[in-house]
Write a protein that holds these residues in place. Sequence first.
Motif, PDB file in Angstrom:
ATOM      1  N   PRO A  62      42.893  38.772 -46.530  1.00 27.75           N
ATOM      2  CA  PRO A  62      41.923  37.987 -45.755  1.00 27.75           C
ATOM      3  C   PRO A  62      41.756  38.557 -44.346  1.00 27.75           C
ATOM      4  O   PRO A  62      42.659  39.208 -43.823  1.00 27.75           O
ATOM      5  N   ALA A  63      40.578  38.327 -43.772  1.00 27.88           N
ATOM      6  CA  ALA A  63      40.373  38.696 -42.374  1.00 27.88           C
ATOM      7  C   ALA A  63      41.170  37.733 -41.500  1.00 27.88           C
ATOM      8  O   ALA A  63      41.361  36.568 -41.858  1.00 27.88           O
ATOM      9  N   ALA A  98      39.554  46.719 -44.643  1.00 28.00           N
ATOM     10  CA  ALA A  98      38.523  47.660 -45.103  1.00 28.00           C
ATOM     11  C   ALA A  98      37.818  47.089 -46.326  1.00 28.00           C
ATOM     12  O   ALA A  98      38.389  46.259 -47.038  1.00 28.00           O
ATOM     13  N   PRO A  99      36.573  47.496 -46.584  1.00 30.45           N
ATOM     14  CA  PRO A  99      35.865  47.027 -47.781  1.00 30.45           C
ATOM     15  C   PRO A  99      36.674  47.342 -49.041  1.00 30.45           C
ATOM     16  O   PRO A  99      37.219  48.436 -49.160  1.00 30.45           O
TER      17      PRO A  99
END
Lengths: 669, 316
Positions: free
Chosen positions: A609-610, A603-604
């Motif tokens: 990390p993604a 989430a923002p």
Amino acid sequence: MQATATLLLVVSALLALAVPGLALSRRPGAGTLVYGGALAASLTGLVAALAALLSGASSELVLPLGLPWIGAHFRVDALSAFFLAVVNLGGAAASLYGIGYGRHEEAPQRVLPFYPVFLAGMNLVVLADDAFTFLVSWEFMSLASWALVLAHHREAANRKAATVYLVMAGFGTMALLLAFGLLAGTGGEYGFAAIRAASRDPAVASLALVLVLVGAGSKAGLAPLHVWLPLAHPAAPSHVSALMSAVMTKVAIYGFVRIVFDLIGEPAWWSAILLLALGGATAVLGILHALMERDLKRLLAYSTIENIGIVFACLGLALAFRADGMGWAAALALTAALFHVLNHALFKSLLFFGAGAVLNAAGSRDMERLGGLIHRMPATALFFLAGSIAISALPPFNGFISEWLAFQAILQSPNLAGWGLKIAVPAVGGMLALAAALAAACFVRAFGVSFLGQPRGREAEAAREADRFSLAAMGVLALLCLLAGTLPGFVIDALAPVTRLLVDGAMPLQADRPWLSIVPIAESRSSYNGLLVFAFIVLSASLSAFLVHRLASRRLRRAPAWDCGFPVPGAVTQYSAGGFAQPFRRIFGTTIFAARDEVVMPAPGDARPARLSVTIHDPVWERIYLPLAGAVDRLAGWLNRLQFLTIRRYLTLVFLFLVALLMVLALWT
Amino acid sequence: MILDILVQGAQMAAVLAAAPLVTGFVRKVKARLQRRRGPSVFQPYRDLARLMRKDAVVADNASWLFRVVPYLVFAATWVAAALVPTFAGGLVFSWTADLIAIIALLGTARFFLALAGMDVGTAFGGIGSSREMMISSLAEPAMMLTMFALALVAGSTQLSTVSAVLATPEVGLRVSLAMALVALVMVAIAENARIPVDNPATHLELTMVHEAMVLEYSGRHLAMIELAAMLKLTLYLSLIACVFAPWGIAPAGAGVAAFAAGAAAWLVKLAAGGFLLGLFETSIAKMRVFRVPDFLGAALMLGLLGTLLLFVSRSM
């Protein structure tokens, strides 16, 4: 007489080498002794086999071994001479490589005794001239290689690989045993000469052909019997991986060719279509697997499956042409198959040696940890590059020649009688073209990710060049790849006795063509000259480089990478092996492998990390082998109950079984 | 013999000299169709000369491969281009390679170029290489099947023979040849990185394939690669012309007048092909990269259909 005796002496020398291999394995010089001895023996075998192939003489020998009333028959004719040359060439290269590579071995006592035995087993299979010797040698070869797969037995993956390999090898030998049982008939004639002379029912011949296809195909890695290959081949030490991939699969092809082209007689009409379809599917499936793979040695093993597919497709084509009485076209297709056998033995050994050198130097087979090795291992990189070009079927190297001959044979298919074949062959041609193009992509990825770019790990950064023996072995093979690519006429002429033996036809003599070009049928139809192409490329490249440096600018500045103005330092920003495969995964993988890319975005505001994860399913393993293993498991669990009965119930069972048996006997007569 | 080699040399020089002109002409056509004046047709020569004179800037961690590749790519493409009949057929070295080998030579050039794209270790180079190999792996089977249809009609894969056979009136108009033509044109568009598969004029990162791969090149290296790309375009135009419009190609051992006529015919054919390419590129939009499989799949199907139609028509 002479060639057979020499080669049997080579075999006994190899077997004798197992003794010092066992007794001295912990001494420092043992590796040099065993590998050096194996090198000498293989070179002797290579010379003897080449002499037998070029002289065209066949020789046989009967030894009083094995079953007392049969003895052990050995024979060398053109076909076995060619395959013996391939086996011993691969054996010599692997032994030379092993002198250097074997020094890094942690457990030499698990490799040294089995290595010469493995070489001897492969020689014996090709030498055998009766079914009993053939099968015993076949098992010998399988078990020796199984022991070598288990050399690094502490890794769980290797133990699993060895188990799967053992099961599949046993299954394959069983199929071959049944095939020989059918071919020998009720008379029990196990000699190849007797099997060849016997006439048999077409149904029996067809059944035997399918059994041989299962038996030899499982050893060669034909889909869907290939599943053990990418597990077992990479698990062994690298020079043994090279032998298994480059040479043992060829011994399996020898078995297939010997039985189907030589012993069975005229096979059924559908066998050609079956071979073509299986070959084409194997080629495409194998190379797609290789494209998805990130383990360098497993990638090479999968690419072996692709090459086996190409060989089997060519063999199917040869069968089809032979059945229609087109000896010249059958010779062309068979030459393509055998030329590819030689080529694959050369470049796959070379590539496995390169992968072994990389594994030694950078401590990993995972391409995502390699990179930039061309700076630290320049010679290995050059040889691996040569092998990559060759295996991608690109001129002027040798892989292109066999591919080109295969296409020339495919172009003759309109002359075939059957409509099924007429339509199947162009489609298979398209599949082979697809496989060749995918192979180029696969090896751009393999070489580009491993050797080019920036190092992806500290060990890759500290890699050192391989030792002299390893480099010599790779250099010789790279040179042979180039020679076979630029002077293919000599190889084609050497194969003429084999095609004359098997399909009663041969390609026109190439040696007297002007400029050493090769002409499969007639000059107006097609011709190719590897030597001139190579010379033209080298000349025009050096000429243009010379002129540009002389007349224009020769100044060179080093600067940071441009990267369209947004250079981000660090190795993680470069393209990875997984990234390179993404377009292929998306186009081919979603249907065949049910491949899925999944991105997990935090989430923002979240600092994690993604993550991108890729899931790939192997359809053959999950649809065929896992259900089969489950069924066997359930059946065993059910039968397990029989172990815990009372004596009364056992007696009842025995009684019922006896009655049933007697009933059957009574009804039978 | 010496005369034969001279003619062969003339052909090598001719393709090399004409290649930038063809590219300049296509650019001019596109500019005029977009109602721009556009640079002169000779601008590519000036660009090449300018690039040649400049310093070559090479990334810090580039290897020897990066510096060798431009010359290898140029050489392989040039050799391939010199083997396609342009103004004369049956030249002294024309038997060196047939159509399959010519296509494979271009494959060698692409192999090296894709490796060079990965040499510096940047994201752009990698994406370019990966997509270039993806497109080629789809184009190659289509090319093979197209070749199959042509070889069926001509009974040969030798380009000089194919063009000689197709020039005879007995061949006539055939549906399969039309299909093969369309398939070949589609493959040529993909192979030359033209719209709608790729855009040779763009420097927008997300749309480029070929340009991304050669992003790190500059100076004389870039000049060699650009020249190789121009040669490839000329090669494909000559190839399509010599197979589907084989008129005016001088036979082996013809006189100077026939060669001159052949050269004039070749230039006319190149101009016509270039004009059609410019017209096509102006009237169509670039497609998404994952639509390319559909595009090339259509070419594959056309090639296969053409082959099967030939079988059917032969058996009747």
